[in-house]
Design a protein around this motif. Structure first.
Motif, mmCIF file in Angstrom:
data_model
loop_
_atom_site.group_PDB
_atom_site.id
_atom_site.type_symbol
_atom_site.label_atom_id
_atom_site.label_comp_id
_atom_site.label_asym_id
_atom_site.label_seq_id
_atom_site.Cartn_x
_atom_site.Cartn_y
_atom_site.Cartn_z
ATOM 1 N N ILE A 1 35.485 55.993 47.611
ATOM 2 C CA ILE A 1 34.074 54.796 47.839
ATOM 3 C C ILE A 1 34.779 54.021 48.951
ATOM 4 C CG2 ILE A 1 32.709 53.151 47.200
ATOM 5 C CD1 ILE A 1 32.172 56.584 46.183
ATOM 6 N N ASN A 2 35.291 53.327 48.000
ATOM 7 C CA ASN A 2 36.559 51.821 49.178
ATOM 8 C C ASN A 2 36.960 52.969 51.155
ATOM 9 O OD1 ASN A 2 36.173 50.508 46.781
ATOM 10 N ND2 ASN A 2 38.202 50.783 45.733
ATOM 11 N N GLU A 3 37.350 54.026 50.450
ATOM 12 C CA GLU A 3 37.855 54.385 51.567
ATOM 13 C C GLU A 3 36.888 54.812 52.371
ATOM 14 O OE1 GLU A 3 40.420 57.976 52.991
ATOM 15 O OE2 GLU A 3 41.558 56.965 51.468
ATOM 16 N N LYS A 4 35.670 55.862 52.252
ATOM 17 C CA LYS A 4 35.152 56.140 53.198
ATOM 18 C C LYS A 4 33.869 55.626 53.201
ATOM 19 C CE LYS A 4 36.693 61.104 52.393
ATOM 20 N NZ LYS A 4 36.502 62.039 53.530
ATOM 21 N N PHE A 5 32.984 54.986 52.336
ATOM 22 C CA PHE A 5 31.808 54.205 51.952
ATOM 23 C C PHE A 5 32.202 52.521 52.047
ATOM 24 C CE2 PHE A 5 31.194 58.369 50.199
ATOM 25 C CZ PHE A 5 30.159 58.913 50.951
ATOM 26 N N PRO A 6 32.969 52.024 52.785
ATOM 27 C CA PRO A 6 33.648 50.748 52.903
ATOM 28 C C PRO A 6 32.202 49.683 52.074
ATOM 29 C CG PRO A 6 33.692 50.943 54.603
ATOM 30 C CD PRO A 6 33.100 52.256 53.922
ATOM 31 N N GLN A 7 30.901 50.132 52.680
ATOM 32 C CA GLN A 7 29.317 49.086 52.775
ATOM 33 C C GLN A 7 29.357 49.093 51.964
ATOM 34 O OE1 GLN A 7 29.558 52.454 53.911
ATOM 35 N NE2 GLN A 7 27.773 53.138 54.219
ATOM 36 N N TYR A 8 29.606 49.817 50.599
ATOM 37 C CA TYR A 8 29.054 48.845 49.344
ATOM 38 C C TYR A 8 30.426 48.886 48.151
ATOM 39 C CZ TYR A 8 25.951 53.200 49.907
ATOM 40 O OH TYR A 8 24.979 54.195 50.388
ATOM 41 N N GLU A 9 29.695 48.200 47.476
ATOM 42 C CA GLU A 9 30.712 47.544 46.338
ATOM 43 C C GLU A 9 30.362 48.414 44.804
ATOM 44 O OE1 GLU A 9 29.343 43.017 46.123
ATOM 45 O OE2 GLU A 9 29.578 43.402 48.120
ATOM 46 N N ILE A 10 31.305 48.418 44.431
ATOM 47 C CA ILE A 10 31.963 48.733 42.788
ATOM 48 C C ILE A 10 32.469 47.856 41.560
ATOM 49 C CG2 ILE A 10 32.857 50.296 41.333
ATOM 50 C CD1 ILE A 10 35.042 51.244 43.637
ATOM 51 N N ASP A 11 30.598 48.096 41.127
ATOM 52 C CA ASP A 11 30.455 47.133 39.854
ATOM 53 C C ASP A 11 30.359 47.538 38.672
ATOM 54 O OD1 ASP A 11 29.911 44.601 38.517
ATOM 55 O OD2 ASP A 11 27.505 44.421 38.568
ATOM 56 N N SER A 12 30.692 47.107 37.606
ATOM 57 C CA SER A 12 31.001 48.064 36.119
ATOM 58 C C SER A 12 30.243 46.889 35.416
ATOM 59 C CB SER A 12 32.251 48.208 35.750
ATOM 60 O OG SER A 12 31.828 48.462 34.298
ATOM 61 N N ASP A 13 29.091 47.769 34.322
ATOM 62 C CA ASP A 13 28.182 47.817 33.846
ATOM 63 C C ASP A 13 29.202 47.428 32.257
ATOM 64 O OD1 ASP A 13 27.427 49.774 32.861
ATOM 65 O OD2 ASP A 13 26.061 49.598 32.291
ATOM 66 N N GLY A 14 30.189 48.010 32.016
ATOM 67 C CA GLY A 14 31.265 47.382 30.971
ATOM 68 C C GLY A 14 30.839 48.206 29.680
ATOM 69 N N PHE A 15 29.894 49.240 30.169
ATOM 70 C CA PHE A 15 28.683 50.314 28.956
ATOM 71 C C PHE A 15 29.097 51.635 29.989
ATOM 72 C CE2 PHE A 15 26.320 46.438 28.274
ATOM 73 C CZ PHE A 15 27.065 46.138 26.915
ATOM 74 N N GLY A 16 29.984 52.498 29.741
ATOM 75 C CA GLY A 16 30.550 53.495 30.471
ATOM 76 C C GLY A 16 29.097 53.679 31.815
ATOM 77 N N ARG A 17 28.987 52.984 32.433
ATOM 78 C CA ARG A 17 28.014 52.979 33.938
ATOM 79 C C ARG A 17 28.319 51.901 34.291
ATOM 80 N NH1 ARG A 17 22.060 54.266 32.759
ATOM 81 N NH2 ARG A 17 23.094 56.118 30.676
ATOM 82 N N VAL A 18 28.895 52.411 35.983
ATOM 83 C CA VAL A 18 29.328 51.533 37.251
ATOM 84 C C VAL A 18 28.282 51.682 38.462
ATOM 85 C CG1 VAL A 18 30.967 51.277 38.802
ATOM 86 C CG2 VAL A 18 32.027 52.086 36.498
ATOM 87 N N GLN A 19 27.697 50.819 39.084
ATOM 88 C CA GLN A 19 27.264 50.854 39.983
ATOM 89 C C GLN A 19 27.472 50.174 41.450
ATOM 90 O OE1 GLN A 19 24.643 47.314 38.705
ATOM 91 N NE2 GLN A 19 22.941 48.454 37.660
ATOM 92 N N ILE A 20 27.616 51.269 42.358
ATOM 93 C CA ILE A 20 28.289 52.150 43.263
ATOM 94 C C ILE A 20 26.833 50.364 44.318
ATOM 95 C CG2 ILE A 20 28.327 52.603 45.134
ATOM 96 C CD1 ILE A 20 29.917 55.097 42.999
ATOM 97 N N VAL A 21 26.839 49.921 44.472
ATOM 98 C CA VAL A 21 25.707 48.592 45.402
ATOM 99 C C VAL A 21 26.044 48.534 47.015
ATOM 100 C CG1 VAL A 21 24.669 46.596 44.946
ATOM 101 C CG2 VAL A 21 25.300 47.236 43.256
ATOM 102 N N ASN A 22 25.051 48.469 47.403
ATOM 103 C CA ASN A 22 24.871 48.440 48.778
ATOM 104 C C ASN A 22 23.360 47.608 49.273
ATOM 105 O OD1 ASN A 22 24.933 47.887 51.918
ATOM 106 N ND2 ASN A 22 24.884 49.416 52.144
#
Length: 83
Positions: free
Chosen positions: A18-39
């Motif tokens: 994600i960081n390499e191929k999709f730098p426009q997205y940020e990775i944000d964890s909700d702490g409950f088993g899911r991660v949000q990939i946000v742009n």
């Protein structure tokens, strides 16, 4: 490698992609088993235990296209491990 270590390794490798191929997205964890990939207002959820992606229906078309590409890359990573 234990099952837990395998899941961690898959997640680590996916985040690198994600960081390499999709730098426009940020990775944000909700702490409950899911991660949000946000742009901006576009959000793709990554389910950490199932290794699946789920984009919101009101995401921009480019985000839907990115989600499909991410899904292919994630499946390639998961396919390299027995879980």
């Amino acid at each position: 490698m234990t099952k837990q270590e395998t899941h961690k390794e898959i997640r680590r490798r996916f985040y690198e992609v994600i960081n390499e191929k999709f730098p426009q997205y940020e990775i944000d964890s909700d702490g409950f088993g899911r991660v949000q990939i946000v742009n901006g207002r576009n959000i793709i959820e990554y389910h950490m235990s199932r290794h699946t992606l789920c984009g919101y229906s009101d995401n921009a078309q480019q985000c839907h296209d990115d989600e499909l590409e991410m899904e292919v890359l994630l499946n390639e990573i998961v396919g390299q491990y027995e879980i």
